[in-house]
Design a protein around this motif. Structure first.
Motif, short mmCIF file in Angstrom:
data_model
loop_
_atom_site.label_atom_id
_atom_site.label_comp_id
_atom_site.label_asym_id
_atom_site.label_seq_id
_atom_site.Cartn_x
_atom_site.Cartn_y
_atom_site.Cartn_z
N PHE A 176 -0.59 -10.75 -57.40
CA PHE A 176 -1.86 -10.01 -57.60
C PHE A 176 -2.96 -10.40 -56.72
O PHE A 176 -4.06 -9.59 -56.64
N ASP A 177 -2.92 -11.57 -55.94
CA ASP A 177 -4.08 -12.13 -55.26
C ASP A 177 -3.65 -11.75 -53.80
O ASP A 177 -3.12 -12.18 -52.81
N THR A 178 -4.48 -10.73 -53.36
CA THR A 178 -4.23 -10.07 -52.08
C THR A 178 -5.15 -10.72 -50.79
O THR A 178 -5.02 -10.34 -49.60
N ARG A 228 -3.81 -1.41 -56.76
CA ARG A 228 -3.25 -0.03 -56.42
C ARG A 228 -3.17 0.25 -54.67
O ARG A 228 -2.12 0.73 -54.29
N ASP A 229 -4.16 -0.09 -54.10
CA ASP A 229 -4.37 -0.03 -52.60
C ASP A 229 -3.23 -0.71 -51.96
O ASP A 229 -3.09 -0.33 -50.69
N HIS A 230 -2.57 -1.50 -52.31
CA HIS A 230 -1.65 -2.33 -51.62
C HIS A 230 -0.07 -1.99 -52.28
O HIS A 230 0.69 -2.96 -51.70
N LEU A 231 -0.26 -1.03 -53.01
CA LEU A 231 1.32 -0.86 -53.60
C LEU A 231 1.97 0.20 -52.80
O LEU A 231 1.42 1.26 -52.01
N ILE A 232 3.29 0.09 -52.49
CA ILE A 232 4.30 1.04 -52.13
C ILE A 232 5.60 1.24 -53.06
O ILE A 232 5.54 0.19 -53.97
N TYR A 233 5.99 2.19 -53.22
CA TYR A 233 7.05 2.33 -54.34
C TYR A 233 8.46 2.60 -53.88
O TYR A 233 8.50 3.46 -53.07
N TRP A 234 9.38 2.21 -54.65
CA TRP A 234 10.85 2.40 -54.46
C TRP A 234 11.10 3.33 -55.83
O TRP A 234 10.78 3.27 -56.68
#
Length: 371
Positions: A176-178, A228-234
């Motif tokens: 969670f630490d971007t 949220r802004d760092h997520l991509i989904y499979w």
């Protein structure tokens, strides 16, 4: 997570598969069976006890079901005298239709553990587990329900790109630490919900593993909002593995078999086992099955140490018998969640909590992911 379709994992060790017995119906007329005297012992069945009985295993297809057939169904048929068929993929609507019509042709069903937990009890679709026939004494704590046993177990684990970071991330706080660990995070994004990033969000906040449940979902979503802004989904296991192999995600929360498959294919990624999550599938017997004693006898045989070892060798899933010792490659051993150095740092998940809260939390998740 409640899945109506499973994408099969990669093999460990390149073992060849035996021919499988395939069928599309089972059950037959009820047959009186004598399973012998004395307490049940996992991995055993009385010789010839099920002559004249036909049983059908419904599972997810592909390599996983082929492994179940080779490791359990074929030797069970030889020892017990039963005729074993297999069908699939598992569809919960079909289980419901069979039970309600009292025309059950799937005698043993492999399912998601949350769905199975939702089907226990008077209003559910599954029979209470008969522990006079099924020996559960060697199964890890927390994986046996009132109407099911685990079919296998695996980890929900963070994989990180070793080329992306000079200092390796070590757990959920780093996920969670971007700022300290920039880059994309890949998580499941299908219309389903269950153990995963939700527990991870609370663990990142410092919640103790034994204090996770009931999950504080308001706190979870506050944490997820920041990511949220760092997520991509499979949406499938195959897609999760591809995101690792292509380097699209610097960190990916995936099923351990998919992480193993990606690394086996050359991806320079490594797992973070500390506070990874224990997940399992379930085996159960539908209500109105014609030969429930025989079906439970199959489950008891399936749970044996030898059968579980062979299943692991074929599929890369980890065994659910504490004394099972699969013969795996060195890489396969690195992803075997029953290895003490891995098992001791993993976090159990609570299928009962998820089954009780599934509908509410699914709606909230769909609103959030589409927002």
């Amino acid at each position: 997570m409640i899945k109506n379709q499973r994408t099969v994992l990669t093999t460990v060790g390149g073992l060849a598969l035996a021919a499988t017995l395939v069928g599309c119906s089972g059950g037959g007329a009820p047959v009186e069976v004598d399973l012998g005297s004395g307490p049940a012992v996992a991995g055993t069945v009385k010789e010839g006890a099920l002559e004249g009985v036909t049983l059908t295993l419904a599972s997810w297809g592909g390599l996983f079901q082929e492994g179940q057939v080779e490791a359990a169904s074929v030797p069970f048929a030889k020892e017990s005298g039963a005729t074993m068929l297999d069908d699939g993929p598992t569809e919960y609507s079909k289980v419901k239709a069979q039970v309600e019509s009292k025309q059950v042709t799937w005698d043993i069903v492999d399912s998601d553990i949350i769905w199975a937990d939702m089907q226990c009890g008077d209003d559910g679709l599954l029979m209470d587990l008969d522990t006079t026939i099924v020996d559960t004494s060697n199964i890890p704590e927390g994986l046996v329900g009132d109407c099911y046993v685990p079919a296998m177990q695996y980890g929900y684990v963070i994989m990180y790109n070793k080329d992306a970071y000079t200092t390796a991330p070590t757990g959920w706080a780093d996920f969670f630490d971007t700022d300290k660990f920039p880059g994309k995070r890949s998580i499941a994004g299908f219309e389903d919900i269950g153990p995963g990033v939700y527990e991870g969000a609370l663990l990142a906040e410092g919640v103790a593993p034994d204090e996770l449940y009931p999950l504080d979902m308001d706190r979870v979503y506050k944490k997820l909002d920041g990511l949220r802004d760092h997520l991509i989904y499979w949406k499938t296991g195959a897609e999760s593995q591809q995101m690792i192999e292509s380097g699209d995600a610097d960190m990916a929360l995936v099923w351990s078999g998919r992480g193993f498959g990606a690394v086996e294919n050359g991806a320079n990624y490594a797992p973070i086992w500390d506070q990874s999550l224990v997940v399992a599938d379930a085996l159960s017997v539908p209500k109105n099955a014609k030969n429930p004693d025989a079906a439970f006898a199959y489950i008891n045989y399936y749970l044996g140490a030898e059968q579980q070892a062979k299943l692991s060798e074929i599929t890369s899933y980890s065994p659910v018998h504490k004394d099972s010792k699969p013969n795996l490659t060195e890489l396969g051993q690195d992803y075997l969640i029953t290895n003490p150095e891995i098992a001791d740092v993993m976090v159990p998940t609570d299928a009962a909590w998820w089954s009780a809260n599934y509908d509410t939390e699914l709606n909230r998740w769909l609103d959030w992911i589409q927002g």
